[in-house]
Design an enzyme around this catalytic site. Structure first.
Site, PDB file in Angstrom:
ATOM      1  N   GLY A   1      -5.618 -10.606  -3.228  1.00 31.41           N
ATOM      2  CA  GLY A   1      -6.602  -9.605  -3.605  1.00 31.41           C
ATOM      3  C   GLY A   1      -7.893  -9.772  -3.867  1.00 31.41           C
ATOM      4  O   GLY A   1      -8.631  -9.161  -2.635  1.00 31.41           O
ATOM      5  N   HIS A   2      -7.564 -10.305  -4.703  1.00 26.34           N
ATOM      6  CA  HIS A   2      -9.576 -10.283  -5.015  1.00 26.34           C
ATOM      7  C   HIS A   2     -10.279 -10.876  -3.682  1.00 26.34           C
ATOM      8  O   HIS A   2     -11.323 -10.786  -3.459  1.00 26.34           O
ATOM      9  CB  HIS A   2      -9.580 -11.300  -6.027  1.00 26.34           C
ATOM     10  CG  HIS A   2      -9.087 -11.308  -7.801  1.00 26.34           C
ATOM     11  ND1 HIS A   2      -7.710 -11.276  -8.746  1.00 26.34           N
ATOM     12  CD2 HIS A   2      -9.622  -9.914  -8.291  1.00 26.34           C
ATOM     13  CE1 HIS A   2      -7.825 -10.843  -9.241  1.00 26.34           C
ATOM     14  NE2 HIS A   2      -8.238 -10.081  -9.080  1.00 26.34           N
TER      15      HIS A   2
ATOM     16  N   LEU B   1      -0.768  -6.685  -4.987  1.00 28.21           N
ATOM     17  CA  LEU B   1      -1.149  -7.588  -5.681  1.00 28.21           C
ATOM     18  C   LEU B   1      -1.462  -7.373  -7.201  1.00 28.21           C
ATOM     19  O   LEU B   1      -2.409  -6.548  -7.238  1.00 28.21           O
ATOM     20  CB  LEU B   1      -2.089  -8.280  -5.110  1.00 28.21           C
ATOM     21  CG  LEU B   1      -1.154  -9.427  -3.832  1.00 28.21           C
ATOM     22  CD1 LEU B   1      -2.180 -10.035  -2.881  1.00 28.21           C
ATOM     23  CD2 LEU B   1       0.681  -9.477  -4.340  1.00 28.21           C
ATOM     24  N   SER B   2      -1.846  -7.941  -8.328  1.00 25.19           N
ATOM     25  CA  SER B   2      -2.489  -7.762  -9.248  1.00 25.19           C
ATOM     26  C   SER B   2      -1.896  -9.397 -10.287  1.00 25.19           C
ATOM     27  O   SER B   2      -0.774  -9.581  -9.932  1.00 25.19           O
ATOM     28  CB  SER B   2      -1.864  -6.698 -10.088  1.00 25.19           C
ATOM     29  OG  SER B   2      -1.766  -6.321 -11.200  1.00 25.19           O
TER      30      SER B   2
ATOM     31  N   MET C   1     -11.544 -10.246 -13.049  1.00 23.77           N
ATOM     32  CA  MET C   1     -11.383 -10.781 -14.208  1.00 23.77           C
ATOM     33  C   MET C   1     -10.655 -12.272 -14.077  1.00 23.77           C
ATOM     34  O   MET C   1      -9.950 -12.658 -15.321  1.00 23.77           O
ATOM     35  CB  MET C   1     -10.823  -9.944 -15.624  1.00 23.77           C
ATOM     36  CG  MET C   1     -11.343  -8.595 -15.502  1.00 23.77           C
ATOM     37  SD  MET C   1     -10.488  -7.469 -16.995  1.00 23.77           S
ATOM     38  CE  MET C   1      -9.086  -7.541 -16.257  1.00 23.77           C
TER      39      MET C   1
ATOM     40  N   HIS D   1      -6.528 -14.081  -6.372  1.00 26.04           N
ATOM     41  CA  HIS D   1      -5.043 -13.300  -6.049  1.00 26.04           C
ATOM     42  C   HIS D   1      -5.672 -13.200  -4.533  1.00 26.04           C
ATOM     43  O   HIS D   1      -6.973 -12.862  -4.439  1.00 26.04           O
ATOM     44  CB  HIS D   1      -4.048 -13.559  -6.574  1.00 26.04           C
ATOM     45  CG  HIS D   1      -3.966 -11.996  -7.002  1.00 26.04           C
ATOM     46  ND1 HIS D   1      -5.128 -10.336  -6.030  1.00 26.04           N
ATOM     47  CD2 HIS D   1      -4.306 -10.886  -8.364  1.00 26.04           C
ATOM     48  CE1 HIS D   1      -5.127  -9.347  -6.928  1.00 26.04           C
ATOM     49  NE2 HIS D   1      -4.897  -9.514  -7.873  1.00 26.04           N
TER      50      HIS D   1
ATOM     51  N   GLY E   1     -11.837  -2.953  -5.901  1.00 27.51           N
ATOM     52  CA  GLY E   1      -9.904  -2.739  -5.179  1.00 27.51           C
ATOM     53  C   GLY E   1      -9.923  -1.549  -4.635  1.00 27.51           C
ATOM     54  O   GLY E   1     -10.332  -0.935  -5.849  1.00 27.51           O
ATOM     55  N   GLN E   2      -9.560  -0.652  -3.912  1.00 26.13           N
ATOM     56  CA  GLN E   2      -8.826   0.771  -3.510  1.00 26.13           C
ATOM     57  C   GLN E   2      -8.059   0.610  -5.009  1.00 26.13           C
ATOM     58  O   GLN E   2      -7.056   1.319  -5.173  1.00 26.13           O
ATOM     59  CB  GLN E   2      -8.518   0.509  -2.598  1.00 26.13           C
ATOM     60  CG  GLN E   2      -7.565   2.215  -2.563  1.00 26.13           C
ATOM     61  CD  GLN E   2      -8.149   3.214  -2.794  1.00 26.13           C
ATOM     62  OE1 GLN E   2      -9.663   3.246  -2.702  1.00 26.13           O
ATOM     63  NE2 GLN E   2      -7.686   4.532  -2.872  1.00 26.13           N
ATOM     64  N   LYS E   3      -7.041  -1.333  -5.206  1.00 23.21           N
ATOM     65  CA  LYS E   3      -6.195  -0.727  -5.754  1.00 23.21           C
ATOM     66  C   LYS E   3      -5.875  -0.097  -7.424  1.00 23.21           C
ATOM     67  O   LYS E   3      -4.825   0.410  -8.408  1.00 23.21           O
ATOM     68  CB  LYS E   3      -5.472  -2.407  -6.241  1.00 23.21           C
ATOM     69  CG  LYS E   3      -5.128  -2.766  -7.710  1.00 23.21           C
ATOM     70  CD  LYS E   3      -3.325  -2.430  -7.305  1.00 23.21           C
ATOM     71  CE  LYS E   3      -2.827  -3.151  -8.740  1.00 23.21           C
ATOM     72  NZ  LYS E   3      -2.698  -3.857  -9.635  1.00 23.21           N
TER      73      LYS E   3
HETATM   74  P1  AMP Z   1      -9.494  -7.457 -11.913  1.00 27.19           P
HETATM   75  O1  AMP Z   1      -9.201  -9.049 -11.576  1.00 27.19           O
HETATM   76  O2  AMP Z   1      -8.087  -6.695 -11.987  1.00 27.19           O
HETATM   77  O3  AMP Z   1     -10.234  -6.850 -13.091  1.00 27.19           O
HETATM   78  O4  AMP Z   1     -10.014  -6.727 -10.339  1.00 27.19           O
HETATM   79  C1  AMP Z   1     -10.907  -7.228  -9.736  1.00 27.19           C
HETATM   80  C2  AMP Z   1     -11.115  -6.585  -8.018  1.00 27.19           C
HETATM   81  O5  AMP Z   1     -10.159  -6.740  -8.009  1.00 27.19           O
HETATM   82  C3  AMP Z   1     -11.703  -5.251  -8.650  1.00 27.19           C
HETATM   83  O6  AMP Z   1     -12.018  -4.346  -8.229  1.00 27.19           O
HETATM   84  C4  AMP Z   1      -9.749  -4.752  -8.447  1.00 27.19           C
HETATM   85  O7  AMP Z   1      -9.705  -3.098  -7.535  1.00 27.19           O
HETATM   86  C5  AMP Z   1      -9.549  -5.718  -7.444  1.00 27.19           C
HETATM   87  N1  AMP Z   1      -8.098  -6.537  -6.753  1.00 27.19           N
HETATM   88  C6  AMP Z   1      -7.012  -6.306  -7.861  1.00 27.19           C
HETATM   89  N2  AMP Z   1      -6.386  -6.618  -7.061  1.00 27.19           N
HETATM   90  C7  AMP Z   1      -6.007  -5.902  -5.611  1.00 27.19           C
HETATM   91  C8  AMP Z   1      -5.442  -6.090  -5.377  1.00 27.19           C
HETATM   92  N3  AMP Z   1      -3.887  -6.448  -4.985  1.00 27.19           N
HETATM   93  N4  AMP Z   1      -5.533  -5.567  -3.352  1.00 27.19           N
HETATM   94  C9  AMP Z   1      -7.574  -5.867  -2.960  1.00 27.19           C
HETATM   95  N5  AMP Z   1      -7.834  -5.306  -4.231  1.00 27.19           N
HETATM   96  C10 AMP Z   1      -7.572  -5.819  -5.922  1.00 27.19           C
END
Ligand code: AMP
Length: 281
Positions: free
Chosen positions: A36-37, A184-185, A30, A34, A147-149
């Site tokens: 994580g992504h 990270l978020s 989305m 960061h 991500g496992q997050k």
């Molecule tokens: P999002 O943009 O929040 O929808 O996340 C996109 C992808 O990045 C999802 O598969 C999340 O699980 C992964 N993700 C988000 N934060 C982290 C993190 N801190 N470590 C690893 N993967 C992450």
């Protein structure tokens, strides 16, 4: 790197790659990218010939009182991050490209979506599985990275891929954390400095539980109560859940045995944070 905004553009970009038998990797995000992504993108870059990152703040996975409007959208920074990671194409569709007002179809996964975040965010996972299905059908990747997050999301996507026979390999990448332990978020930007300090209680509670399990504690009620105490002691917050469940089935456990997911969701001020660890005994 190409910036693609329509389904047709993605299909025509990928067609020759697919015809040449190249391995296509998809990283759905989305945005507000960061480390994580970026860890997901690096995993894709290392294993695939063509890497597509989708950047789409998916309206259907937000509840009516959630942060859809406020969600950060630093698109130029995100494109620069993708470029720096060697991404081949970033897919950044407008909402109208992904959702027709006439649409009548959703994809939902039962059972696994009932507990944890599913119990507190009605409709959230249907929004996720519907948009991920669309992305899978648009990109038709060989492999997709999550991500496992978002542990429950990863389990739900795996189930969907298995049940609906998507010919796609799902890779789950480990949680990337700040040096002090905070996961990270994209939502961490909402935290005030005081809330940021308080948010450390989440990973600290999980680490405490991990140590307790390593020391022989197996009682789930004892562990979840201890985690709750540590989180509430750090400051005012609303705990959505602190749960220990089977890591694959997401069913509640009474005792820690096999692979257990220890997961929590806590609201600090206006920010909802999630974190988790897996313990194996
Ligand atoms: P999002 O943009 O929040 O929808 O996340 C996109 C992808 O990045 C999802 O598969 C999340 O699980 C992964 N993700 C988000 N934060 C982290 C993190 N801190 N470590 C690893 N993967 C992450």
């Amino acid at each position: 790197m190409l910036k693609l905004q329509t389904v047709a553009e993605v299909r025509s970009f990928l067609q020759p790659h697919r015809a040449a038998g190249r391995r296509i990797g998809l990283v759905p995000t989305m945005g507000a990218l960061h480390e994580g992504h970026r860890s997901l993108i690096r995993a894709a870059r290392a294993a695939c010939d063509v890497v597509v990152v989708s950047i789409f703040v998916n309206p259907t996975q937000f509840g009516p009182n959630e942060d859809y409007a406020a969600y950060p959208r630093p698109l130029e920074d995100d494109l620069a991050a993708c470029r720096a990671e060697g991404v081949d194409a970033a897919f950044c569709p407008p909402v109208e490209e992904m959702y027709s007002p006439q649409a009548a179809t959703t994809v939902s996964v039962a059972r696994l979506t009932e507990g944890l975040c599913g119990a507190h965010r009605p409709g959230h996972f249907t929004g996720v599985t519907t948009v991920v299905t669309k992305l899978f059908n648009i990109v038709q990747p060989n492999v997709a990275y999550f991500g496992q997050k978002d542990a429950q999301q990863a389990v739900v996507i795996r189930k969907m891929v298995h049940d609906l026979m998507f010919p796609i390999e799902i890779v789950t990448c480990p949680i990337v954390r700040e040096a002090d332990g905070l996961a990270l978020s994209s939502r961490n930007v909402y935290l005030s400095p005081a809330e940021r300090r308080q948010a450390l209680s989440l990973s600290q509670a999980l680490n405490w539980a991990r140590e307790q399990v390593a020391a022989g504690e197996r009682n789930v009620a004892t562990l979840t109560e201890g985690m709750r105490q540590r989180i509430t002691a750090a400051g005012p917050c609303v705990i959505d859940y602190v749960s220990i469940v089977d890591a694959d089935e997401l069913t509640p456990k009474q005792r820690v045995e096999g692979n257990c997911l220890i997961a929590l969701a806590v609201r600090i001020g206006r920010t909802r944070l999630i974190d988790n660890i897996v313990v194996s005994v």
